[in-house]
Design a protein around this motif. Sequence first.
Motif, PDB file in Angstrom:
ATOM      1  N   ILE A  69       0.859  -1.184   0.000  1.00  0.00           N
ATOM      2  CA  ILE A  69       0.000   0.000   0.000  1.00  0.00           C
ATOM      3  C   ILE A  69       0.895   1.235   0.000  1.00  0.00           C
ATOM      4  O   ILE A  69       1.708   1.432   0.914  1.00  0.00           O
ATOM      5  CB  ILE A  69      -0.928   0.005   1.226  1.00  0.00           C
ATOM      6  CG1 ILE A  69      -1.763  -1.284   1.254  1.00  0.00           C
ATOM      7  CG2 ILE A  69      -1.837   1.223   1.213  1.00  0.00           C
ATOM      8  CD1 ILE A  69      -2.607  -1.431   2.495  1.00  0.00           C
ATOM      9  N   THR A  70       0.773   2.046  -1.026  1.00  0.00           N
ATOM     10  CA  THR A  70       1.613   3.223  -1.208  1.00  0.00           C
ATOM     11  C   THR A  70       0.796   4.476  -0.933  1.00  0.00           C
ATOM     12  O   THR A  70      -0.265   4.683  -1.526  1.00  0.00           O
ATOM     13  CB  THR A  70       2.171   3.284  -2.644  1.00  0.00           C
ATOM     14  OG1 THR A  70       2.809   2.050  -2.942  1.00  0.00           O
ATOM     15  CG2 THR A  70       3.167   4.418  -2.775  1.00  0.00           C
ATOM     16  N   THR A  71       1.292   5.295  -0.012  1.00  0.00           N
ATOM     17  CA  THR A  71       0.695   6.605   0.260  1.00  0.00           C
ATOM     18  C   THR A  71       1.722   7.680  -0.030  1.00  0.00           C
ATOM     19  O   THR A  71       2.803   7.422  -0.532  1.00  0.00           O
ATOM     20  CB  THR A  71       0.219   6.672   1.724  1.00  0.00           C
ATOM     21  OG1 THR A  71       1.356   6.498   2.593  1.00  0.00           O
ATOM     22  CG2 THR A  71      -0.803   5.578   2.019  1.00  0.00           C
ATOM     23  N   LYS A  72       1.384   8.905   0.287  1.00  0.00           N
ATOM     24  CA  LYS A  72       2.290  10.016   0.013  1.00  0.00           C
ATOM     25  C   LYS A  72       3.539   9.985   0.877  1.00  0.00           C
ATOM     26  O   LYS A  72       4.588  10.485   0.476  1.00  0.00           O
ATOM     27  CB  LYS A  72       1.558  11.347   0.213  1.00  0.00           C
ATOM     28  CG  LYS A  72       0.443  11.582  -0.796  1.00  0.00           C
ATOM     29  CD  LYS A  72      -0.199  12.934  -0.580  1.00  0.00           C
ATOM     30  CE  LYS A  72      -1.290  13.202  -1.603  1.00  0.00           C
ATOM     31  NZ  LYS A  72      -1.927  14.527  -1.394  1.00  0.00           N
ATOM     32  N   ASN A  73       3.419   9.417   2.059  1.00  0.00           N
ATOM     33  CA  ASN A  73       4.527   9.509   3.006  1.00  0.00           C
ATOM     34  C   ASN A  73       5.182   8.173   3.341  1.00  0.00           C
ATOM     35  O   ASN A  73       6.318   8.162   3.817  1.00  0.00           O
ATOM     36  CB  ASN A  73       4.035  10.159   4.312  1.00  0.00           C
ATOM     37  CG  ASN A  73       3.528  11.572   4.079  1.00  0.00           C
ATOM     38  OD1 ASN A  73       4.073  12.306   3.255  1.00  0.00           O
ATOM     39  ND2 ASN A  73       2.469  11.945   4.792  1.00  0.00           N
ATOM     40  N   ASP A  74       4.509   7.054   3.143  1.00  0.00           N
ATOM     41  CA  ASP A  74       5.094   5.787   3.576  1.00  0.00           C
ATOM     42  C   ASP A  74       4.572   4.636   2.716  1.00  0.00           C
ATOM     43  O   ASP A  74       3.697   4.799   1.869  1.00  0.00           O
ATOM     44  CB  ASP A  74       4.779   5.526   5.054  1.00  0.00           C
ATOM     45  CG  ASP A  74       3.276   5.556   5.335  1.00  0.00           C
ATOM     46  OD1 ASP A  74       2.504   5.798   4.393  1.00  0.00           O
ATOM     47  OD2 ASP A  74       2.883   5.325   6.480  1.00  0.00           O
ATOM     48  N   LEU A  75       5.169   3.472   2.950  1.00  0.00           N
ATOM     49  CA  LEU A  75       4.776   2.210   2.334  1.00  0.00           C
ATOM     50  C   LEU A  75       4.335   1.246   3.430  1.00  0.00           C
ATOM     51  O   LEU A  75       4.912   1.225   4.522  1.00  0.00           O
ATOM     52  CB  LEU A  75       5.924   1.580   1.546  1.00  0.00           C
ATOM     53  CG  LEU A  75       6.420   2.305   0.295  1.00  0.00           C
ATOM     54  CD1 LEU A  75       7.634   1.582  -0.264  1.00  0.00           C
ATOM     55  CD2 LEU A  75       5.329   2.381  -0.745  1.00  0.00           C
ATOM     56  N   LYS A  76       3.334   0.459   3.117  1.00  0.00           N
ATOM     57  CA  LYS A  76       2.839  -0.520   4.073  1.00  0.00           C
ATOM     58  C   LYS A  76       2.654  -1.846   3.350  1.00  0.00           C
ATOM     59  O   LYS A  76       1.987  -1.911   2.313  1.00  0.00           O
ATOM     60  CB  LYS A  76       1.507  -0.069   4.679  1.00  0.00           C
ATOM     61  CG  LYS A  76       0.964  -1.006   5.745  1.00  0.00           C
ATOM     62  CD  LYS A  76      -0.334  -0.489   6.317  1.00  0.00           C
ATOM     63  CE  LYS A  76      -0.876  -1.429   7.390  1.00  0.00           C
ATOM     64  NZ  LYS A  76      -2.164  -0.930   7.950  1.00  0.00           N
ATOM     65  N   ALA A  77       3.274  -2.899   3.858  1.00  0.00           N
ATOM     66  CA  ALA A  77       3.198  -4.221   3.257  1.00  0.00           C
ATOM     67  C   ALA A  77       2.467  -5.163   4.197  1.00  0.00           C
ATOM     68  O   ALA A  77       2.682  -5.136   5.417  1.00  0.00           O
ATOM     69  CB  ALA A  77       4.602  -4.762   2.956  1.00  0.00           C
ATOM     70  N   LYS A  78       1.616  -6.002   3.630  1.00  0.00           N
ATOM     71  CA  LYS A  78       0.883  -6.962   4.438  1.00  0.00           C
ATOM     72  C   LYS A  78       0.498  -8.165   3.588  1.00  0.00           C
ATOM     73  O   LYS A  78       0.462  -8.102   2.357  1.00  0.00           O
ATOM     74  CB  LYS A  78      -0.365  -6.334   5.062  1.00  0.00           C
ATOM     75  CG  LYS A  78      -1.432  -5.917   4.064  1.00  0.00           C
ATOM     76  CD  LYS A  78      -2.653  -5.361   4.781  1.00  0.00           C
ATOM     77  CE  LYS A  78      -3.753  -4.981   3.800  1.00  0.00           C
ATOM     78  NZ  LYS A  78      -4.942  -4.459   4.508  1.00  0.00           N
ATOM     79  N   VAL A  79       0.245  -9.264   4.266  1.00  0.00           N
ATOM     80  CA  VAL A  79      -0.159 -10.507   3.631  1.00  0.00           C
ATOM     81  C   VAL A  79      -1.590 -10.812   4.034  1.00  0.00           C
ATOM     82  O   VAL A  79      -1.915 -10.823   5.223  1.00  0.00           O
ATOM     83  CB  VAL A  79       0.773 -11.676   4.037  1.00  0.00           C
ATOM     84  CG1 VAL A  79       0.300 -12.975   3.417  1.00  0.00           C
ATOM     85  CG2 VAL A  79       2.201 -11.379   3.615  1.00  0.00           C
ATOM     86  N   THR A  80      -2.439 -11.035   3.048  1.00  0.00           N
ATOM     87  CA  THR A  80      -3.844 -11.355   3.296  1.00  0.00           C
ATOM     88  C   THR A  80      -4.202 -12.630   2.541  1.00  0.00           C
ATOM     89  O   THR A  80      -3.452 -13.104   1.693  1.00  0.00           O
ATOM     90  CB  THR A  80      -4.771 -10.219   2.846  1.00  0.00           C
ATOM     91  OG1 THR A  80      -4.600 -10.003   1.434  1.00  0.00           O
ATOM     92  CG2 THR A  80      -4.458  -8.937   3.595  1.00  0.00           C
ATOM     93  N   SER A  81      -5.327 -13.159   2.857  1.00  0.00           N
ATOM     94  CA  SER A  81      -5.825 -14.365   2.201  1.00  0.00           C
ATOM     95  C   SER A  81      -7.000 -13.995   1.325  1.00  0.00           C
ATOM     96  O   SER A  81      -7.958 -13.355   1.785  1.00  0.00           O
ATOM     97  CB  SER A  81      -6.247 -15.410   3.245  1.00  0.00           C
ATOM     98  OG  SER A  81      -6.820 -16.538   2.615  1.00  0.00           O
ATOM     99  N   ASP A  82      -6.897 -14.341   0.030  1.00  0.00           N
ATOM    100  CA  ASP A  82      -7.997 -14.069  -0.879  1.00  0.00           C
ATOM    101  C   ASP A  82      -8.906 -15.277  -1.053  1.00  0.00           C
ATOM    102  O   ASP A  82      -9.738 -15.316  -1.950  1.00  0.00           O
ATOM    103  CB  ASP A  82      -7.469 -13.647  -2.251  1.00  0.00           C
ATOM    104  CG  ASP A  82      -6.587 -14.714  -2.881  1.00  0.00           C
ATOM    105  OD1 ASP A  82      -6.285 -15.688  -2.173  1.00  0.00           O
ATOM    106  OD2 ASP A  82      -6.232 -14.563  -4.055  1.00  0.00           O
ATOM    107  N   GLY A  83      -8.705 -16.290  -0.209  1.00  0.00           N
ATOM    108  CA  GLY A  83      -9.548 -17.474  -0.281  1.00  0.00           C
ATOM    109  C   GLY A  83     -10.749 -17.365   0.638  1.00  0.00           C
ATOM    110  O   GLY A  83     -10.858 -16.464   1.479  1.00  0.00           O
ATOM    111  N   SER A  84     -11.665 -18.260   0.471  1.00  0.00           N
ATOM    112  CA  SER A  84     -12.876 -18.331   1.283  1.00  0.00           C
ATOM    113  C   SER A  84     -13.325 -19.781   1.344  1.00  0.00           C
ATOM    114  O   SER A  84     -12.778 -20.652   0.651  1.00  0.00           O
ATOM    115  CB  SER A  84     -13.980 -17.438   0.717  1.00  0.00           C
ATOM    116  OG  SER A  84     -14.344 -17.849  -0.581  1.00  0.00           O
TER     117      SER A  84
END
Length: 330
Positions: A69-84
């Motif tokens: 996730i890119t914003t104006k001031n920082d970067l944020k990385a995360k792992v999610t599950s797209d399964g159900s």
Amino acid sequence: MASSPSENDPLLTEDKKAEEEESPSPTSDDDFMLTFEDHFSLEAPSDNVRLRNNSVRVFSSGTQQFQIITTKNDLKAKVTSDGSSGLSMLRGWYTLIAILMMGFLLIFCLQVLLFLFVSLVMEGGLSSNQNLNVFHLMGAILSIPYFVYGLASTLTMASEFVSDTWNGHQFFRSILRWSPVFIDWVSFLAFMGIPFIVMITKMFQSSTFWEETALTWFGCVAVYFCLFSFCVFVFEIWGALELLSHHPKYALLDLNIGSVREFAKRAILLRMKHSYSGCRTRTFFVEGAQALPTANESYEDTENVDTEFVATTITLYTRLTQWLPDKYFF
């Protein structure tokens, strides 16, 4: 009104002042724009979602997503599950159908081998109604390794097909570079859509609708498996020919039908050198390209290679040959 230091500096010329006025501020948000480029080792191309205040770069792998996730001031990385639970149930249903098809294929392979060994008994004159036939017996004996190897390779391909089905058809996503949604729809039609349409259509017209549905089901999955095997076969052969065509110690070969003899001679020579010489294995990523490297140039020396994940191994036989004089190898 306060003036800037550059306006009061007598050493600055008019051109320098104009350049400073036109240049953007070093704290501008535009200077921090990031550009992401997909690496060729990814299983599938990444997706980018632009929002009003940020953007999300999504890298999919199986039922998980790696998001940046890119914003104006920082970067944020995360792992999610797209399964159900629904997606897992659907892939589980696909996998059960693939396992059923693999079971039919296993029975077919066992029957072929059974008839092969029965022919050995008959051609060997061990039955009461058959005399010894030497040539037929030798042909049956010599065909055993080919049948065993070919049927074992078929079952190995079927097991890979089952694994790829459970993982969401990653093989087709990696080689075709199509949208995952489109590949999922094609898989749905092959595993469930077309057989259910046939069942609904034949239910009110034929008393044997279940047999026709089962045959359609098996036919759709068999065609899908044949496409999977054909793609694996084509890419394996093409990759081997491409690596063989521009060996760093030999002239560049063209990938056409006229070079079959040269390819065969080079393959036999390299196989003999690999079998009777020491071997150092070097593993690295190579990005595919339309144009081949120039003559006597290795993939390792081109710009398409990524040496970040280089791994080098030397066999025990090679380490032994390093202590021997060079005259034994020339």
